[in-house]
Design a protein around this motif. Structure first.
Motif, PDB file in Angstrom:
ATOM      1  N   HIS A  85      35.212  -5.114  75.470  1.00 62.67           N
ATOM      2  CA  HIS A  85      33.917  -5.701  75.424  1.00 62.67           C
ATOM      3  C   HIS A  85      33.007  -4.475  74.583  1.00 62.67           C
ATOM      4  O   HIS A  85      33.406  -3.600  74.755  1.00 62.67           O
ATOM      5  N   GLY A  86      31.447  -4.948  74.534  1.00 63.70           N
ATOM      6  CA  GLY A  86      30.600  -3.787  73.952  1.00 63.70           C
ATOM      7  C   GLY A  86      30.276  -2.961  75.053  1.00 63.70           C
ATOM      8  O   GLY A  86      30.574  -3.210  76.332  1.00 63.70           O
ATOM      9  N   GLU A  87      29.463  -1.908  74.722  1.00 62.21           N
ATOM     10  CA  GLU A  87      29.057  -0.984  75.849  1.00 62.21           C
ATOM     11  C   GLU A  87      28.319  -1.493  76.781  1.00 62.21           C
ATOM     12  O   GLU A  87      27.527  -2.260  76.599  1.00 62.21           O
ATOM     13  N   ALA A  88      28.588  -1.325  78.115  1.00 64.48           N
ATOM     14  CA  ALA A  88      27.989  -1.781  79.303  1.00 64.48           C
ATOM     15  C   ALA A  88      27.279  -0.718  79.954  1.00 64.48           C
ATOM     16  O   ALA A  88      27.495   0.561  79.692  1.00 64.48           O
ATOM     17  N   VAL A  89      26.562  -1.070  80.915  1.00 66.49           N
ATOM     18  CA  VAL A  89      25.720  -0.076  81.339  1.00 66.49           C
ATOM     19  C   VAL A  89      26.165   1.150  81.979  1.00 66.49           C
ATOM     20  O   VAL A  89      26.107   2.166  81.707  1.00 66.49           O
ATOM     21  N   TRP A  90      27.149   0.678  82.896  1.00 65.55           N
ATOM     22  CA  TRP A  90      28.182   1.787  83.555  1.00 65.55           C
ATOM     23  C   TRP A  90      28.900   2.653  82.730  1.00 65.55           C
ATOM     24  O   TRP A  90      29.243   3.787  83.132  1.00 65.55           O
ATOM     25  N   ASN A  91      29.502   2.120  81.494  1.00 65.83           N
ATOM     26  CA  ASN A  91      30.051   2.886  80.541  1.00 65.83           C
ATOM     27  C   ASN A  91      29.124   4.052  80.297  1.00 65.83           C
ATOM     28  O   ASN A  91      29.721   5.384  80.153  1.00 65.83           O
ATOM     29  N   VAL A  92      27.712   3.744  79.957  1.00 65.71           N
ATOM     30  CA  VAL A  92      26.839   5.051  79.570  1.00 65.71           C
ATOM     31  C   VAL A  92      26.986   5.973  80.532  1.00 65.71           C
ATOM     32  O   VAL A  92      26.895   7.253  80.386  1.00 65.71           O
ATOM     33  N   ASP A  93      26.955   5.606  81.863  1.00 62.89           N
ATOM     34  CA  ASP A  93      26.950   6.493  83.169  1.00 62.89           C
ATOM     35  C   ASP A  93      28.293   7.067  83.612  1.00 62.89           C
ATOM     36  O   ASP A  93      28.303   7.534  84.426  1.00 62.89           O
ATOM     37  N   ASN A  94      29.275   6.682  82.837  1.00 62.59           N
ATOM     38  CA  ASN A  94      30.628   6.933  83.142  1.00 62.59           C
ATOM     39  C   ASN A  94      31.088   6.654  84.385  1.00 62.59           C
ATOM     40  O   ASN A  94      31.965   7.452  85.171  1.00 62.59           O
ATOM     41  N   LYS A  95      30.793   5.548  84.819  1.00 57.07           N
ATOM     42  CA  LYS A  95      31.155   5.016  86.007  1.00 57.07           C
ATOM     43  C   LYS A  95      32.299   3.685  85.810  1.00 57.07           C
ATOM     44  O   LYS A  95      32.521   3.162  84.866  1.00 57.07           O
ATOM     45  N   ILE A  96      33.244   3.648  87.002  1.00 56.12           N
ATOM     46  CA  ILE A  96      34.178   2.910  86.895  1.00 56.12           C
ATOM     47  C   ILE A  96      33.634   1.431  87.094  1.00 56.12           C
ATOM     48  O   ILE A  96      32.909   1.157  88.287  1.00 56.12           O
ATOM     49  N   CYS A  97      33.845   0.603  86.067  1.00 62.20           N
ATOM     50  CA  CYS A  97      33.319  -0.841  86.235  1.00 62.20           C
ATOM     51  C   CYS A  97      34.181  -1.820  86.964  1.00 62.20           C
ATOM     52  O   CYS A  97      33.598  -2.447  87.897  1.00 62.20           O
ATOM     53  N   GLY A  98      35.448  -1.651  86.381  1.00 62.08           N
ATOM     54  CA  GLY A  98      36.215  -2.850  87.328  1.00 62.08           C
ATOM     55  C   GLY A  98      35.868  -4.159  87.380  1.00 62.08           C
ATOM     56  O   GLY A  98      35.383  -4.779  86.393  1.00 62.08           O
ATOM     57  N   ARG A  99      35.640  -4.839  88.395  1.00 63.08           N
ATOM     58  CA  ARG A  99      35.264  -5.976  88.486  1.00 63.08           C
ATOM     59  C   ARG A  99      33.770  -6.144  88.829  1.00 63.08           C
ATOM     60  O   ARG A  99      33.282  -7.371  89.166  1.00 63.08           O
ATOM     61  N   ALA A 140      24.783  -4.721  69.919  1.00 62.15           N
ATOM     62  CA  ALA A 140      24.934  -4.353  68.573  1.00 62.15           C
ATOM     63  C   ALA A 140      26.380  -4.309  68.209  1.00 62.15           C
ATOM     64  O   ALA A 140      26.787  -4.765  67.120  1.00 62.15           O
ATOM     65  N   GLN A 141      27.211  -3.678  69.350  1.00 63.07           N
ATOM     66  CA  GLN A 141      28.711  -3.542  68.874  1.00 63.07           C
ATOM     67  C   GLN A 141      29.304  -4.941  68.583  1.00 63.07           C
ATOM     68  O   GLN A 141      30.198  -5.170  67.970  1.00 63.07           O
ATOM     69  N   ALA A 142      28.766  -5.908  69.375  1.00 62.49           N
ATOM     70  CA  ALA A 142      29.243  -7.032  69.416  1.00 62.49           C
ATOM     71  C   ALA A 142      29.039  -7.951  68.042  1.00 62.49           C
ATOM     72  O   ALA A 142      29.797  -8.628  67.542  1.00 62.49           O
ATOM     73  N   GLU A 143      27.562  -7.622  67.560  1.00 64.34           N
ATOM     74  CA  GLU A 143      27.402  -8.195  66.397  1.00 64.34           C
ATOM     75  C   GLU A 143      28.229  -7.585  65.191  1.00 64.34           C
ATOM     76  O   GLU A 143      28.737  -8.221  64.327  1.00 64.34           O
ATOM     77  N   PHE A 162      32.308 -11.645  78.221  1.00 66.44           N
ATOM     78  CA  PHE A 162      31.666 -13.000  77.891  1.00 66.44           C
ATOM     79  C   PHE A 162      30.624 -12.924  76.680  1.00 66.44           C
ATOM     80  O   PHE A 162      30.630 -13.567  75.685  1.00 66.44           O
ATOM     81  N   GLU A 163      29.673 -12.116  76.915  1.00 62.20           N
ATOM     82  CA  GLU A 163      28.522 -12.000  76.086  1.00 62.20           C
ATOM     83  C   GLU A 163      29.137 -11.189  74.693  1.00 62.20           C
ATOM     84  O   GLU A 163      28.737 -11.687  73.715  1.00 62.20           O
ATOM     85  N   THR A 164      30.087 -10.588  74.760  1.00 65.35           N
ATOM     86  CA  THR A 164      30.798 -10.013  73.595  1.00 65.35           C
ATOM     87  C   THR A 164      31.532 -11.083  72.690  1.00 65.35           C
ATOM     88  O   THR A 164      31.167 -11.031  71.479  1.00 65.35           O
TER      89      THR A 164
END
Length: 177
Positions: free
Chosen positions: A8-22, A33-36, A59-61
């Motif tokens: 997927h494209g960059e997510a909010v927690w990716n920026v913060d270097n957090k583990i997103c998981g589920r 923009a990455q999805a585009e 899903f948005e990507t």
């Protein structure tokens, strides 16, 4: 049959270097923009079907690509990211998380999932795609951990290679099914 896989494209927690998981976190503006950009890169791939994780960042990507080319889009729960238990939302460099990540048969504490459990569901997904969509080009939009397991289906990897494998947001890998 071409089997394309992207994270997927960059997510909010990716920026913060957090583990997103589920944890269902949204895309950033850069993620959209990455999805585009992903949609532009796959324009000549002749994709017949897109299958996505249900989490909104994937899903948005996927929807961005599907909408541009009017490609059918399906959701498959088996593509959801690994359940990292108590490590959801923690820093990706957390020592406990990294130690647990090296133990493939060990479930992450407090309701987490082992790498082997995730591989079981992801390998089953790949087998079903192969059986149900012969001759079709499929784009899978999922998560970093799922991408790692998909790669292991097609490519032999040492434990160390598996541990260190990383896919950038919206990077595509192509496999033959």
């Amino acid at each position: 049959m071409k089997f394309y896989v992207t994270r997927h494209g960059e997510a909010v927690w990716n920026v913060d270097n957090k583990i997103c998981g589920r944890t269902d976190v949204e895309l950033t503006e850069k993620g959209y923009a990455q999805a585009e950009e992903l949609a532009e890169r796959v324009k000549d791939y002749h994709i017949d079907l897109i299958i996505s994780s249900p989490l909104q960042r994937a899903f948005e990507t996927a929807r961005t690509v599907a909408n541009r080319y009017r490609i059918p889009l399906q959701i498959d729960e088996r593509l959801i990211e690994q359940n990292y238990g108590i490590y959801e939302g923690k820093d990706r460099q957390d020592e406990g998380f990294l130690a647990n990540k090296r133990q493939f048969a060990y479930r992450y504490p407090e309701g987490g999932e082992s790498m082997m459990q995730m591989a079981y569901r992801v390998y089953g997904f790949i087998e079903d795609v192969k059986k149900n969509y012969p001759g079709k080009n499929v784009l899978v939009v999922c998560h970093g951990g799922v991408c790692r397991v998909i790669r292991s289906y097609f490519t032999d990897m040492t434990n160390d290679e598996f541990f260190h494998y990383y896919k950038e947001n919206c990077q595509i890998e192509e496999y033959e099914l």
